[in-house]
Design a protein around this motif. Sequence first.
Motif, PDB file in Angstrom:
ATOM      1  N   GLY A  75     -20.344-110.993  -2.715  1.00  0.00           N
ATOM      2  CA  GLY A  75     -20.378-112.444  -2.539  1.00  0.00           C
ATOM      3  C   GLY A  75     -19.038-113.196  -2.721  1.00  0.00           C
ATOM      4  O   GLY A  75     -18.755-114.196  -3.141  1.00  0.00           O
ATOM      5  N   GLY A  76     -17.908-112.070  -2.647  1.00  0.00           N
ATOM      6  CA  GLY A  76     -16.720-112.538  -3.028  1.00  0.00           C
ATOM      7  C   GLY A  76     -16.533-112.614  -4.550  1.00  0.00           C
ATOM      8  O   GLY A  76     -15.119-112.967  -4.851  1.00  0.00           O
ATOM      9  N   PHE A  77     -17.366-112.245  -5.479  1.00  0.00           N
ATOM     10  CA  PHE A  77     -17.267-112.189  -6.946  1.00  0.00           C
ATOM     11  C   PHE A  77     -17.095-110.653  -7.098  1.00  0.00           C
ATOM     12  O   PHE A  77     -17.861-109.826  -6.754  1.00  0.00           O
ATOM     13  N   THR A  78     -16.217-110.468  -8.127  1.00  0.00           N
ATOM     14  CA  THR A  78     -15.862-109.004  -8.692  1.00  0.00           C
ATOM     15  C   THR A  78     -16.883-108.666  -9.653  1.00  0.00           C
ATOM     16  O   THR A  78     -16.732-109.198 -10.736  1.00  0.00           O
ATOM     17  N   VAL A  79     -17.830-107.751  -9.457  1.00  0.00           N
ATOM     18  CA  VAL A  79     -18.955-107.596 -10.416  1.00  0.00           C
ATOM     19  C   VAL A  79     -18.523-106.225 -11.331  1.00  0.00           C
ATOM     20  O   VAL A  79     -18.991-105.955 -12.320  1.00  0.00           O
ATOM     21  N   GLN A  80     -17.576-105.503 -10.622  1.00  0.00           N
ATOM     22  CA  GLN A  80     -16.991-104.107 -11.385  1.00  0.00           C
ATOM     23  C   GLN A  80     -15.597-103.946 -10.950  1.00  0.00           C
ATOM     24  O   GLN A  80     -15.199-103.569  -9.999  1.00  0.00           O
ATOM     25  N   PRO A  81     -14.799-104.369 -12.081  1.00  0.00           N
ATOM     26  CA  PRO A  81     -13.424-104.528 -11.846  1.00  0.00           C
ATOM     27  C   PRO A  81     -12.375-103.382 -11.883  1.00  0.00           C
ATOM     28  O   PRO A  81     -11.536-103.160 -11.667  1.00  0.00           O
ATOM     29  N   PHE A  82     -13.287-102.190 -12.525  1.00  0.00           N
ATOM     30  CA  PHE A  82     -12.421-101.084 -12.829  1.00  0.00           C
ATOM     31  C   PHE A  82     -12.267-100.121 -11.770  1.00  0.00           C
ATOM     32  O   PHE A  82     -13.002-100.199 -10.515  1.00  0.00           O
ATOM     33  N   SER A  83     -11.306 -99.245 -11.689  1.00  0.00           N
ATOM     34  CA  SER A  83     -10.996 -98.328 -10.624  1.00  0.00           C
ATOM     35  C   SER A  83     -10.397 -96.807 -11.393  1.00  0.00           C
ATOM     36  O   SER A  83      -9.200 -97.134 -11.858  1.00  0.00           O
ATOM     37  N   ILE A  84     -11.303 -95.934 -11.593  1.00  0.00           N
ATOM     38  CA  ILE A  84     -10.736 -94.948 -12.744  1.00  0.00           C
ATOM     39  C   ILE A  84      -9.864 -93.815 -11.612  1.00  0.00           C
ATOM     40  O   ILE A  84      -9.490 -92.924 -12.032  1.00  0.00           O
ATOM     41  N   VAL A  85     -10.125 -93.932 -10.224  1.00  0.00           N
ATOM     42  CA  VAL A  85      -9.286 -92.952  -9.552  1.00  0.00           C
ATOM     43  C   VAL A  85      -7.817 -93.256  -9.265  1.00  0.00           C
ATOM     44  O   VAL A  85      -7.468 -94.564  -9.319  1.00  0.00           O
ATOM     45  N   PRO A  86      -6.970 -92.170  -9.200  1.00  0.00           N
ATOM     46  CA  PRO A  86      -5.786 -92.852  -9.199  1.00  0.00           C
ATOM     47  C   PRO A  86      -5.017 -93.225  -7.794  1.00  0.00           C
ATOM     48  O   PRO A  86      -3.961 -93.745  -7.718  1.00  0.00           O
ATOM     49  N   TYR A  87      -5.699 -93.057  -6.763  1.00  0.00           N
ATOM     50  CA  TYR A  87      -5.190 -93.376  -5.537  1.00  0.00           C
ATOM     51  C   TYR A  87      -6.437 -94.042  -4.586  1.00  0.00           C
ATOM     52  O   TYR A  87      -7.682 -93.711  -4.899  1.00  0.00           O
ATOM     53  N   ASP A  88      -6.048 -94.872  -3.661  1.00  0.00           N
ATOM     54  CA  ASP A  88      -6.905 -95.574  -2.615  1.00  0.00           C
ATOM     55  C   ASP A  88      -7.811 -94.370  -1.800  1.00  0.00           C
ATOM     56  O   ASP A  88      -6.853 -93.676  -1.286  1.00  0.00           O
ATOM     57  N   ALA A 100      -1.767 -78.278  -2.233  1.00  0.00           N
ATOM     58  CA  ALA A 100      -2.655 -77.494  -2.956  1.00  0.00           C
ATOM     59  C   ALA A 100      -2.858 -78.222  -4.462  1.00  0.00           C
ATOM     60  O   ALA A 100      -2.216 -79.173  -4.743  1.00  0.00           O
ATOM     61  N   PRO A 101      -4.141 -77.972  -5.084  1.00  0.00           N
ATOM     62  CA  PRO A 101      -4.448 -78.688  -6.322  1.00  0.00           C
ATOM     63  C   PRO A 101      -3.099 -78.660  -7.262  1.00  0.00           C
ATOM     64  O   PRO A 101      -2.541 -77.557  -7.485  1.00  0.00           O
ATOM     65  N   SER A 102      -3.057 -79.690  -7.787  1.00  0.00           N
ATOM     66  CA  SER A 102      -1.985 -80.006  -8.799  1.00  0.00           C
ATOM     67  C   SER A 102      -2.302 -80.789  -9.922  1.00  0.00           C
ATOM     68  O   SER A 102      -3.250 -81.736  -9.657  1.00  0.00           O
ATOM     69  N   LEU A 103      -1.112 -81.188 -10.770  1.00  0.00           N
ATOM     70  CA  LEU A 103      -1.458 -82.258 -11.841  1.00  0.00           C
ATOM     71  C   LEU A 103      -1.385 -83.535 -11.276  1.00  0.00           C
ATOM     72  O   LEU A 103      -2.358 -84.404 -11.634  1.00  0.00           O
TER      73      LEU A 103
END
Length: 337
Positions: A75-88, A100-103
Amino acid sequence: MSTERGRIQISGFDTDGIEDQDSLDAWSESEADELESRWRKIVSSIVRDRLALGGFAVVAVMSIAALLSQPISVGGFTVQPFSIVPYDPTQTGVGARYAAPSLSHPMGTDRLGRDLFSRVVTGGRYSISIGLIVTALAASFGVIYGSISGYFGGRVDEVLMRILDVVFAFPGLVLALILVALFGGGFWPLVGAFALVGWATYARIIRGEILKVKQNEYVMAAKALGARDRSVIFRHVIPNAIAPVIVQATLSIGTVVIGVAALGFLGLGFDPGTPEWGTILDAESDTLATGAGGTWDWWATVFPGLMIFLFVMSMNIIGDAVNDALDAQVDDIGGGG
């Protein structure tokens, strides 16, 4: 001549002299304490199972990671503000095509240069949440439906069970596939499709248990004390018949996750590009095999497939542990424990 000859006087049914008659509420509290004690023993049995604890840990880590993968707004309110993934997870070109998989990209990248780690972690939000919501909805409706059928019996049971037979006449996954094909894919259509075919199993399980439980003395005592049918069903019958339903629910979560992934792999789940495990596998399915002299970009399908395997296996381990704990309690009670 006495007029009392031949008459039989019966005593013991005069309630005027009874001073310490237990109320229904007091008796129900005693039953609730006994039921709570039994469930504490079951939980203690599961906690001692190291394999089950490992399964709980895997499910907990995957669920928390999925929850914190991207911010959540309601509803326009952020209930969970975290983002632990490095990219969208939907952003293209964050890396080379099929890197290939890398750091910088622990699980590599896909055909559009999207980070697979971000997509796989975020994909758990779709698969796991659908599994939990479908199980909750199907179990709730199925328990109520089966409880009414088993408790009242007779013509009511006959009609409700024939409806159940019609549902069981169709394979669950095939029926879900037909519903999704008719009404389209997406989060809530998938929830509705799997819930509409999943409730029947819970209804049949709880009905069988209630047919046994309703013959017990405490149910007949509650009726004799004037308790309403609704109160008897929800306070005395269902709590003592719910154990097999809990086992089925823990196993069904994994089954639903596999079903959602299967529809996604067939292209009937979410829109292409959605970071859902089955949809990711569908988009990268051509990497499962390579031609002569080609390169095998194995990470594009191995990691999302591995997440499905780990989650479903962990849920099955948890379900087996719950089943073993309940069986042990039944054996103890049956043996006078």
